[in-house]
Write a protein that holds these residues in place. Structure first.
Motif, mmCIF file in Angstrom:
data_model
loop_
_atom_site.group_PDB
_atom_site.id
_atom_site.type_symbol
_atom_site.label_atom_id
_atom_site.label_comp_id
_atom_site.label_asym_id
_atom_site.label_seq_id
_atom_site.Cartn_x
_atom_site.Cartn_y
_atom_site.Cartn_z
ATOM 1 N N SER A 13 -2.747 -10.344 5.055
ATOM 2 C CA SER A 13 -2.501 -8.931 5.352
ATOM 3 C C SER A 13 -1.507 -8.794 6.500
ATOM 4 O O SER A 13 -1.676 -9.409 7.556
ATOM 5 C CB SER A 13 -3.825 -8.248 5.727
ATOM 6 O OG SER A 13 -3.606 -6.884 6.027
ATOM 7 N N LYS A 36 0.857 -1.188 0.000
ATOM 8 C CA LYS A 36 0.000 0.000 0.000
ATOM 9 C C LYS A 36 0.888 1.232 0.000
ATOM 10 O O LYS A 36 1.735 1.401 0.884
ATOM 11 C CB LYS A 36 -0.910 -0.005 1.230
ATOM 12 C CG LYS A 36 -1.861 1.184 1.308
ATOM 13 C CD LYS A 36 -2.761 1.080 2.539
ATOM 14 C CE LYS A 36 -3.714 2.270 2.635
ATOM 15 N NZ LYS A 36 -4.599 2.179 3.815
ATOM 16 N N THR A 92 0.718 -3.140 4.866
ATOM 17 C CA THR A 92 0.152 -1.837 5.210
ATOM 18 C C THR A 92 0.996 -1.190 6.299
ATOM 19 O O THR A 92 1.183 -1.770 7.374
ATOM 20 C CB THR A 92 -1.296 -1.962 5.712
ATOM 21 O OG1 THR A 92 -2.092 -2.609 4.720
ATOM 22 C CG2 THR A 92 -1.876 -0.594 6.016
#
Length: 283
Positions: free
Chosen positions: A89, A6, A113
């Motif tokens: 994730s 990201k 992230t």
């Protein structure tokens, strides 16, 4: 398998994101995918790393829904559809700290992230970044003329960030710059200070108290002033940086082997954040 990173935040944070994602993908020998959705939906900041020589296999982006249902459910569903339902994730656990386990992705796609603000994530592939983080846009003539100057003298870039930092109360105390300039004057013969700031009137007044030193206020016309300033700052032989990821990266990309880089040590900006060869001033 693939690493999906990201990419968001200001220009300096975008560089941190990409650098970490690139390092993880290279170490694991898997493709790199960047997700710029959040930034593409932010009218206040644009994706600026796309003006650099970066490489990736795919770029994910989509228009986010703004209603309540869209924010809570639909946007998450769309993201999962793009990155894959079985993608793992990984969220940054502790800001400004290195987590070596990020590199252990196993046999799966991972979605990273965080800002990943530690040089330790990518220091081994710095030579790659020197090429990847080079401009692909047309640099202004004024910037190129100034670049010739800074490469032919004992140049010291000084970044003084004010603006939003003053409003939220996180601007560095000017005593830091007093100490940093004193260190430079002791170590470098005939330095020329090149001043980069979003408040040039303030910077001009500040430097009036230093007698007998040469200063150049960086002001010129450019269609890409943010990036032109960045690459000009990185071209200086030495740097006094602010508490800013923007000038952090300008210093990190400095190719001068004998460079002196001075940085402010804050409660959270220390340890894994700064390379050990930089000179830290405790704030």
């Amino acid at each position: 398998m693939a690493v999906i990173i990201k990419v968001y935040g200001g220009f300096g944070n975008q560089l941190f994101c990409y650098a970490c994602g690139y390092a993880v993908s290279k170490l694991n020998q898997v493709p790199l995918i960047i997700d710029t959705t959040q930034q593409d939906n932010d009218p206040s900041r644009e994706v600026e790393i796309d003006k650099l020589n970066i490489s990736y296999q795919q770029r994910i982006t989509f228009k986010k829904s703004k209603n309540l249902f869209g924010r809570v459910i639909l946007n998450r569903f769309r993201l999962r559809k793009y990155i894959g339902w079985n993608t793992m994730s990984i969220v940054e656990k502790k800001p400004y700290s290195f987590d070596k386990f990020v590199f252990n992705i196993g046999n799966r796609n991972v979605y990273l992230t965080g800002y990943w603000q530690s040089y330790k994530y990518f220091d081994e592939i710095r030579d790659d970044l020197l090429d990847l983080f080079s401009p692909t846009y047309t640099v202004s003539k004024d910037m190129l003329n100034l670049k010739k100057q800074v490469l032919n003298c004992n140049s010291v870039a000084v970044h003084i960030r004010r603006g939003d930092y003053v409003q939220i109360g996180c601007a560095v105390n000017m005593n830091y710059y007093d100490q940093a300039i004193e260190i430079i004057l002791k170590k470098i013969e005939n330095p020329i200070f090149y001043i980069f700031s979003d408040d040039m009137n303030f910077a001009k007044q500040y430097f009036k108290k230093f007698k007998g030193i040469e200063c150049v206020l960086i002001q010129y016309a450019s269609k890409n002033k943010t990036l032109d300033d960045f690459f000009l700052m990185a071209s200086c032989k030495n740097q006094i940086i602010a508490n800013s990821s923007y000038s952090w990266w300008a210093a990190y990309l400095n190719k001068n082997i004998e460079k002196i880089i001075i940085c402010p040590q804050l409660d959270f900006w220390k340890d894994d954040f700064y390379p050990g060869r930089w000179t830290e001033i405790v704030m």
